[in-house]
Design a protein around this motif. Structure first.
Motif, PDB file in Angstrom:
ATOM      1  N   ARG A  12       0.799  -1.225   0.000  1.00 31.39           N
ATOM      2  CA  ARG A  12       0.000   0.000   0.000  1.00 31.39           C
ATOM      3  C   ARG A  12       0.830   1.272   0.000  1.00 31.39           C
ATOM      4  NH1 ARG A  12      -2.705  -0.112   6.071  1.00 31.39           N
ATOM      5  NH2 ARG A  12      -0.769   0.055   7.286  1.00 31.39           N
ATOM      6  N   THR A  36      -3.901  -1.608  -2.221  1.00 29.16           N
ATOM      7  CA  THR A  36      -4.401  -2.201  -0.986  1.00 29.16           C
ATOM      8  C   THR A  36      -5.324  -3.371  -1.315  1.00 29.16           C
ATOM      9  OG1 THR A  36      -4.329  -0.049   0.113  1.00 29.16           O
ATOM     10  CG2 THR A  36      -5.672  -1.771   1.156  1.00 29.16           C
ATOM     11  N   THR A  91       2.528  -8.327   6.973  1.00 27.82           N
ATOM     12  CA  THR A  91       2.123  -6.960   7.316  1.00 27.82           C
ATOM     13  C   THR A  91       2.518  -6.557   8.726  1.00 27.82           C
ATOM     14  OG1 THR A  91      -0.053  -7.865   7.864  1.00 27.82           O
ATOM     15  CG2 THR A  91       0.210  -6.897   5.684  1.00 27.82           C
TER      16      THR A  91
END
Length: 456
Positions: free
Chosen positions: A193, A225, A260
């Protein structure tokens, strides 16, 4: 509650700081217990550096000659883990396998895998519970077979190479695994992102790394995203994404890796019962000597927050050993203040960094004359000889004193080159000492004669 077993020191977690600290305390005649809920050696040995870098090294060989990866990784991990277990026992550490939680500031209950409880009490307690991969959060992901939804631990246990691996996150973990599995034969799409991969790093060098990734055949989607999983079939699924241009779809994925970030292992500690303060993300708050809000409780390693590197955990061990065993309250004891932090991203070529990036130096020292020097690896004779001339190196310097403030290298042996510069920084040597040093020829290190000619 049963009568507690009393210890001078209890360490919760056997990572790269906890394991040597347990040995050091036991050898100093402290009655010591080490509590570990899963594997001796912690994340680095079992799920982090040792297995990932073993696989990456094998992946590079597989890229050239094709060879087994997972079996070699397991053998190396087993060797490291059993070595740690042996040394702990030889030192006289009581190793308690189970999950630990506080009852009060000096008492803990340990529950083993069969639900049996043991109560222990320590005059000093060290929290070293580390972190774990953040969970998979994406609409529709629950429709995918569990074995196809991966994190940085489970991906290393795959029995086959994915047909199409979608990597969510373009940080250190994402870029390492993305390149590894591309080189093992998978189609790879990285969905990130942010505006660049490795957000903390120098933009120009990261752009080069992104180019290298794309040359390898990796699809890199920036400012993108993931929104939802759709079209789930037995053999695959699609991932809908949101971009600056609108909605898009990554089609035909077979596996998805969530890279992430990581979260601290503190939710089961019952830290409040001991009076230990956590921050709003769940990390244990410590001072420069690794003390928590309770004077007899300390924290080391990833559980106290970034920077989350194995070598930082090991340095935490040295700092705490200094406080507990060596300095005896001396003002000269070690602390974590202003330590120089190096690290390496094990892409091919490597991305090594130490100290401050240019933007960090300019922000920290607004009144200093900051100079930078950048030189492509194609100017390095050894890189040309080995046909590994991708990338560049970049240094950040105090223009008045010549002090080296930071250094990055995207290139062959980038981590080793970084370590040479780090040594100069530790010794407070100005860049001129490297510029005038006599390095052996032909080596990568001799490029440090020439880099400084690009200062501006």
């Amino acid at each position: 509650m049963t009568t507690p077993t009393k210890y001078d020191a209890i360490i919760i977690g056997s990572g790269q700081g906890g394991t040597p600290l347990a040995r050091a305390l036991a050898e100093a005649k402290y009655k010591t217990a080490l509590i570990e809920r899963e594997h001796i050696g912690g994340c680095c040995v079992n799920d982090g550096c040792t297995p990932t870098k073993t696989m990456i090294a094998s992946g590079r060989v597989a890229y050239l000659t094709r060879r087994g990866v997972r079996a070699r990784k397991r053998d190396i991990v087993r060797e490291f883990r059993t070595g740690n277990e042996k040394r702990l026992k030889e030192a006289g550490v009581d190793v308690l396998m189970g999950e630990a939680s506080f009852v009060d500031g000096k008492t803990m209950v340990v529950v083993d895998g069969e639900g049996r409880e043991r109560v222990v009490r320590g005059e000093k307690i060290i929290i070293n519970t580390g972190c774990r991969p953040a969970g998979a959060v994406l609409d529709g992901v629950e429709k995918i077979a569990k074995e196809r939804v991966l994190d940085s631990t489970s991906i290393m246990e795959l029995g086959c190479v994915p047909g199409h691996l979608v990597v969510v996150g373009g940080g250190y973990i994402g870029v390492e695994f993305g390149q590894l599995f591309r080189r093992l034969g998978a189609k790879v799409t990285v969905v990130h992102r942010g505006r660049q991969l490795l957000p903390r790093e120098d933009g120009e060098l990261v752009d080069m790394l992104c180019g290298i990734s794309r040359e390898d055949g990796i699809e890199v989607l920036l400012e993108t995203t993931p929104v939802r999983v759709s079209g789930v079939l037995d053999g695959g699924f699609d991932v809908s994404v949101s971009t600056r241009q609108g909605e898009g779809v990554v089609k035909g994925a077979t596996h998805i890796l969530f890279a992430t970030g990581r979260v601290p292992n503190t939710e089961r500690l019952n830290a409040a019962a001991a009076g230990v303060t956590l921050d709003n993300r769940g990390y244990v708050v410590t001072d420069e000597f690794l003390r928590t809000s309770v004077s007899s409780i300390y924290a080391i390693g990833d559980v106290k927050g970034p920077p989350s590197f194995t070598h930082i955990s090991y340095d935490d061990f040295r700092v705490l050993r200094s406080s507990l065993l060596e300095s005896k309250g001396s003002s000269s004891r070690l602390s974590i203040t202003d330590r120089i932090v190096p690290y390496v991203v094990y892409t091919d070529p490597q991305f090594g960094h130490v100290g401050l990036h240019e933007h960090e130096a300019r922000k920290k020292y607004p009144n200093k004359k900051i100079l930078t020097a950048q030189m492509p690896m194609s100017y390095v004779a050894r890189a040309l000889e080995t046909d590994e001339s991708h990338g560049a190196m970049k240094a950040v310097v105090d223009g008045e004193t010549g002090s080296i403030l930071g250094f990055s290298c995207l290139g062959a042996e980038g981590g080793e080159l970084m370590s040479v510069v780090q040594t100069a920084m530790i010794g407070n040597l100005p860049y001129q000492k490297l510029q005038d040093a006599v390095f052996a020829h032909p080596t990568f290190a001799e490029s440090l004669n020439n880099l400084w000619g690009f200062l501006k």
